[in-house]
Design a protein around this motif. Sequence first.
Motif, short mmCIF file in Angstrom:
data_model
loop_
_atom_site.label_atom_id
_atom_site.label_comp_id
_atom_site.label_asym_id
_atom_site.label_seq_id
_atom_site.Cartn_x
_atom_site.Cartn_y
_atom_site.Cartn_z
N GLU A 17 49.36 78.62 127.58
CA GLU A 17 49.50 78.78 126.13
C GLU A 17 50.63 78.27 125.53
N GLU A 18 51.77 78.69 126.18
CA GLU A 18 52.94 78.54 125.41
C GLU A 18 53.31 76.66 125.21
N THR A 19 52.78 76.32 126.54
CA THR A 19 53.00 74.77 126.68
C THR A 19 52.07 73.85 125.69
N VAL A 20 50.72 74.30 125.70
CA VAL A 20 49.76 73.81 124.77
C VAL A 20 50.39 73.68 123.32
N ALA A 21 50.75 74.95 123.18
CA ALA A 21 51.36 75.17 121.61
C ALA A 21 52.60 74.57 121.34
#
Length: 102
Positions: free
Chosen positions: A58-62
Motif C-alpha cells: 500500500e505504501e509503495t503504491v501510494a
Amino acid sequence: MRVYLDDERQAPPGWRQVRWPEEAISLLKTEAVREISLDHDLGDDARGTGFDVLLWIEETVATSDFDPPVIQVHTANPPARNRMTTAVSTINRLAERCRGAD
C-alpha cells in the motif's frame, strides 16, 4: 513469478515459497511478482505477518510508481482475513486511481 507466503503450508506447484514478510517484500521489489498469496500468522509476530506485506504494498503504491500484483489471502485466521481483504481492496482502489492519473 507467483509468491506464496506461509510458514506451514507448502506452496502449490508453480509458486515460490517464502516464510517471512521480508522475503516476500524483497521479491516484490524486483517487480517480477505477478501474483502473491498471503497467510497472516507466520509463527513469530516479531518478524512480521502477512499484513505487513500488505502495508508495504500500500505504501509503495501510494508513494512510487508501483503496480501491485494480484493479491490473494489464504489465512485461516478470520479477523485477520477480514483486515487483510479490506487492505487488498484499498490497495486495488489506490492503484486504479494512480493508473488513472497517468
